[in-house]
Structure formats: structure tokens, C-alpha cells
Design a protein around this motif. Structure first.
Motif, short mmCIF file in Angstrom:
data_model
loop_
_atom_site.label_atom_id
_atom_site.label_comp_id
_atom_site.label_asym_id
_atom_site.label_seq_id
_atom_site.Cartn_x
_atom_site.Cartn_y
_atom_site.Cartn_z
N TYR A 233 0.93 -1.22 0.12
CA TYR A 233 0.02 0.09 -0.08
C TYR A 233 0.87 1.19 0.02
O TYR A 233 1.74 1.47 0.75
CB TYR A 233 -0.96 -0.03 1.30
N ILE A 234 0.69 2.06 -1.07
CA ILE A 234 1.63 3.22 -1.24
C ILE A 234 0.34 4.38 -0.81
O ILE A 234 -0.65 4.42 -1.80
CB ILE A 234 1.98 3.49 -2.45
N PHE A 235 0.51 5.33 -0.12
CA PHE A 235 -0.41 6.43 0.07
C PHE A 235 0.33 7.54 0.69
O PHE A 235 1.48 7.86 1.03
CB PHE A 235 -1.43 5.74 1.28
N ASP A 236 -0.47 8.73 0.52
CA ASP A 236 -0.30 10.11 0.89
C ASP A 236 -0.90 10.23 2.32
O ASP A 236 -2.25 10.20 2.34
CB ASP A 236 -0.80 11.03 -0.11
N PRO A 237 -0.11 10.20 3.36
CA PRO A 237 -0.71 10.28 4.82
C PRO A 237 -1.36 11.87 5.23
O PRO A 237 -2.01 11.86 5.94
CB PRO A 237 0.38 10.20 5.61
N LYS A 238 -1.11 12.58 4.11
CA LYS A 238 -1.50 14.07 4.31
C LYS A 238 -3.05 14.07 3.68
O LYS A 238 -3.88 15.22 3.85
CB LYS A 238 -0.67 15.16 3.69
N LYS A 239 -3.56 13.22 2.92
CA LYS A 239 -4.68 13.06 2.07
C LYS A 239 -5.55 12.26 2.72
O LYS A 239 -5.55 11.05 3.02
CB LYS A 239 -4.35 12.84 0.55
#
Length: 118
Positions: free
Chosen positions: A16-22
Motif C-alpha cells: 500500500y502506497i499512500f499520501d498520509p496527508k490526504k
């Protein structure tokens, strides 16, 4: 180019690759083993790859499996070509950057059927 977090579950072989701010508004299955998360503005905020080891080995036979467990962050570079979105992963590993391009994603598949009515 944007920085994303990298989280790998070795037991289930899911990356899982994710933007923690979004915040994700919706998940869309792009291909059988690839799911993307989009925010309220239809921006990519997450990417889930099932059978990640096999997936990366199919794209690059020399891809070291230990990368999946050792990486914490990755840069994603986005591009467009005709009706496709191109995503390139820039993976920092052992003082190098490993570049992996994902298969092109047709934009028509990227558009959520739910968001058409919002």
C-alpha cells in the motif's frame, strides 16, 4: 513528483502506497490486482498492489524482494499520454533510486462511476 508512504504486508503480499496527508474518498479497482484511492478532487492518494512480489518480478526479474520490506517512502511521478495515466515509482534503496513504471492506467477506468453523479 510527490512523496508517498510505503507499507508492505508480507503475510498477505500486499503493498500500500499512500499520501498520509490526504483522505481517500473512494477506492477504484483498476486491474485485477491494482486498486487506487482518490480524494474528493479525484487526485490519486493511494495505490494498493496485491501479490506485490509477483507483480514487481513480472515487471523486473531482478527486483529484490527485500525492497518490499525495507522501504518506508517512495516518490511517485505522474504523467499523461493520450487517454492513459502513467505512474512511475522512484524507490530509494541502498543509496540508489530504483525506477519502476506501472502499466498505463486508462483514464476511463480511473473515472469513478459514483463520482459522475456527485
Amino acid at each position: 513528483m510527490r512523496k508517498f508512504k510505503w507499507s508492505y504486508n508480507s503475510e498477505d503480499d500486499i503493498l500500500y502506497i499512500f499520501d498520509p496527508k490526504k483522505k481517500s474518498k473512494e477506492s477504484i479497482e483498476i486491474e485485477e490486482d491494482i486498486v487506487i484511492d482518490i480524494d474528493k478532487d479525484n487526485n490519486l492518494v493511494g495505490l494498493e498492489i496485491f501479490y506485490a512480489n509477483d507483480f514487481f518480478k513480472a515487471m523486473d526479474k531482478d527486483f529484490p524482494k527485500k525492497i518490499l520490506n525495507e522501504v518506508n517512502e517512495v516518490n511517485l511521478d505522474f504523467g499523461n499520454y493520450r487517454n492513459y495515466i502513467i505512474i512511475k515509482l522512484l524507490i530509494p534503496y541502498n543509496k540508489k533510486v530504483i525506477e519502476e513504471k506501472l502499466p498505463p492506467i486508462p483514464i476511463k477506468k480511473y473515472e469513478s462511476p459514483i463520482l459522475k453523479y456527485v
